[in-house]
Design a protein around this motif. Sequence first.
Motif, PDB file in Angstrom:
ATOM      1  N   THR A   1       6.164  22.317   2.358  1.00  0.00           N
ATOM      2  CA  THR A   1       6.670  21.927   0.946  1.00  0.00           C
ATOM      3  C   THR A   1       6.875  22.978   0.201  1.00  0.00           C
TER       4      THR A   1
ATOM      5  N   ARG B   1       3.837  23.571  -4.825  1.00  0.00           N
ATOM      6  CA  ARG B   1       2.651  24.616  -4.967  1.00  0.00           C
ATOM      7  C   ARG B   1       1.360  23.843  -5.463  1.00  0.00           C
TER       8      ARG B   1
ATOM      9  N   ARG C   1      -2.328  19.808  -1.480  1.00  0.00           N
ATOM     10  CA  ARG C   1      -3.493  20.292  -0.202  1.00  0.00           C
ATOM     11  C   ARG C   1      -4.624  19.233  -0.401  1.00  0.00           C
TER      12      ARG C   1
ATOM     13  N   LEU D   1       2.083  25.470   1.294  1.00  0.00           N
ATOM     14  CA  LEU D   1       2.654  25.121   0.153  1.00  0.00           C
ATOM     15  C   LEU D   1       3.577  26.472  -0.294  1.00  0.00           C
TER      16      LEU D   1
END
Length: 180
Positions: A63, A66, A71, A86
Amino acid sequence: MENNRLEEIFGKIRAFAFDVDGVLTDGGILANLDGELFRTFDSKDGMAFRMATMAGYAVGIITGGRSLSIRQRFLTCGVRAEDIYLGSRAKIEDFDDFCRRHVLDPSEVMYFGDDLPDIPVMLKCGCGVAPADSAAEVLEIADYVSPCPGGRRCAREGIEKVMRIQGKWHLDVDLYKAKF
């Protein structure tokens, strides 16, 4: 694509990889004044992730997002930390890394994407899946278009189809209790 061809492709899948925004979410993002971002995920998709990891499939997240909440969400679904990419800006590089680390041929991976940055991966993987509400360019090149929109069980629908075709869609309650 005709059903027999899809079943053949689905029968060869050994791993799943996903974009997040627009695939595992409806694409909406809330932000507070501190800049913290919030997304909504479907719990049925989460259960499908658990079923896949319990059955031995590699599962990856690739993806541009961030947020560490991404996560955390997927760690609770059985995705390994090293399989969560990320801030991905060249998704094909992260996809190649995922395949290399799991000794997968790209043809063995089903990738779910909804927008322009996903196209290179969707063209390389074994089966590119698009949520029903994906960008026109993605719908055009997808091997399979889910009847579900992003964030509304698209992942569950694809994972479950593959696992049912392969005879692996069943819950081992003891393993589930031990792992989750």
